[in-house]
Write an enzyme that holds these catalytic residues in place. Structure first.
Site: not given
Ligand code: PMP
Length: 305
Positions: A154
């Site tokens: 991220k």
């Molecule tokens: N893909 C992307 C590109 C994201 O930004 C997110 C949000 N964090 C997710 C998937 C989902 O991840 P998570 O379930 O860990 O929030």
């Protein structure tokens, strides 16, 4: 008063400001997380969802960028609890920790700089429409390749890719974008992982499809397998499978479990929220709010009782 955690202490949000020369501001070399905490009125308690999992991912991602923090997972969970208490949060909230190089320096590099962590909160309801379902468009933008900017991290700079795709989708009259990876297989949404239901089985792109290793994705896989007794395949997903899927939904901390009712102007199933998606939403929304005893391990209570 609203507080942020900034440069090692809690300060009023107005004082949590960075200098415009800050290195990471220019090169997108910041690692961030998005957490949610849910307010349970009956319990008079605020529950942080998957706190440890988010901070484990943050620390690992940061290390990949040579950002070593003076805090471990437990410290970050404690800081989050304290921030929420200081802000007297008694409603659903989104928490944004961000690790960045604070140096006022020009070179885009990852060594010889000083990482810092900041954290703040947003009062936040739904991100996408989880009750009606959404319309999505396969983007003309491809997901970042792992050999250029890993989607697994991220990292702030990678979100130009999400922003381009989301903007294209919104300007074309859709709610969200689905990005294909550089091999042409389905990767994920601009801020969500994706699942398809086909003939009673769930299908989702695997970790090597240039996706973020979503924490909600992992939890949902377990719910599908254990609670709904639905088989889950993690494998490459072709674009055209989106058009023949019985159900599609997106998962994410912000997006929770969001049904997709239309892809590229084609109805998904009968164009309404599918049965498996509905059942999954029911369990997920109850679990995150602390209403299902066996999923209490997902949650960190904020207030002492
Ligand atoms: N893909 C992307 C590109 C994201 O930004 C997110 C949000 N964090 C997710 C998937 C989902 O991840 P998570 O379930 O860990 O929030």
């Amino acid at each position: 008063m609203e507080f942020a955690f900034f440069e090692g202490k809690f300060v009023p949000i107005e004082e949590a400001n960075i200098n415009i020369k800050t290195n990471s501001f220019h090169y997108g070399t910041a690692i961030f997380e998005g957490l949610r905490a849910y307010w349970n009125e009956d319990h008079q308690q605020l529950y942080i969802l998957f706190a440890r999992e988010h901070y484990e991912r943050l620390i690992k991602n940061a290390r990949s960028l040579f950002m070593e923090l003076p805090y471990g997972v437990d410290d970050l969970v404690e800081i989050t609890k304290e921030l929420l208490r200081k802000n007297e949060v008694r409603q659903d909230v989104y928490i944004r920790p961000i690790v960045y190089f604070k140096d006022l320096a020009l070179t885009p590099k990852l060594i010889g700089y000083t990482p810092e962590i900041a954290m703040y909160t947003y009062n936040f309801g739904r991100y996408l429409d989880t009750s009606k379902g959404i319309r999505v468009k396969v983007s003309s933008w491809r997901r970042n390749d792992d050999n250029s900017i890993p989607a697994r991290w991220k990292v702030a700079g990678a979100y130009i890719n999400s922003a381009l795709a989301k903007t294209e989708a919104l300007m074309s009259g859709y709610d969200e974008a689905i990005l294909l990876n550089s091999q042409g297989y389905v990767a994920e949404g601009s801020g969500e992982n994706i699942f398809l239901i086909r003939d009673g089985k769930a299908v989702t792109p695997s970790y090597n499809e240039h996706i973020l290793e979503g924490i909600t994705r992992r939890a949902v896989i377990n719910l599908l397998k254990n609670d709904l007794v639905v088989r889950v395949e993690e494998r490459p997903v072709a674009r055209s499978e989106l058009y023949v899927a019985d159900e599609i939904f997106l998962t994410g901390t912000a997006a929770e479990v969001t049904p997709v009712v239309e892809v590229d102007n084609r109805k998904v199933g009968n164009g309404e929220i599918g049965e498996i998606t509905k059942q999954l939403q029911e369990i997920y929304f109850n679990a995150v709010r602390g209403n299902i005893e066996r999923y209490r391990s997902w949650l960190t209570p904020v207030y002492e009782k």
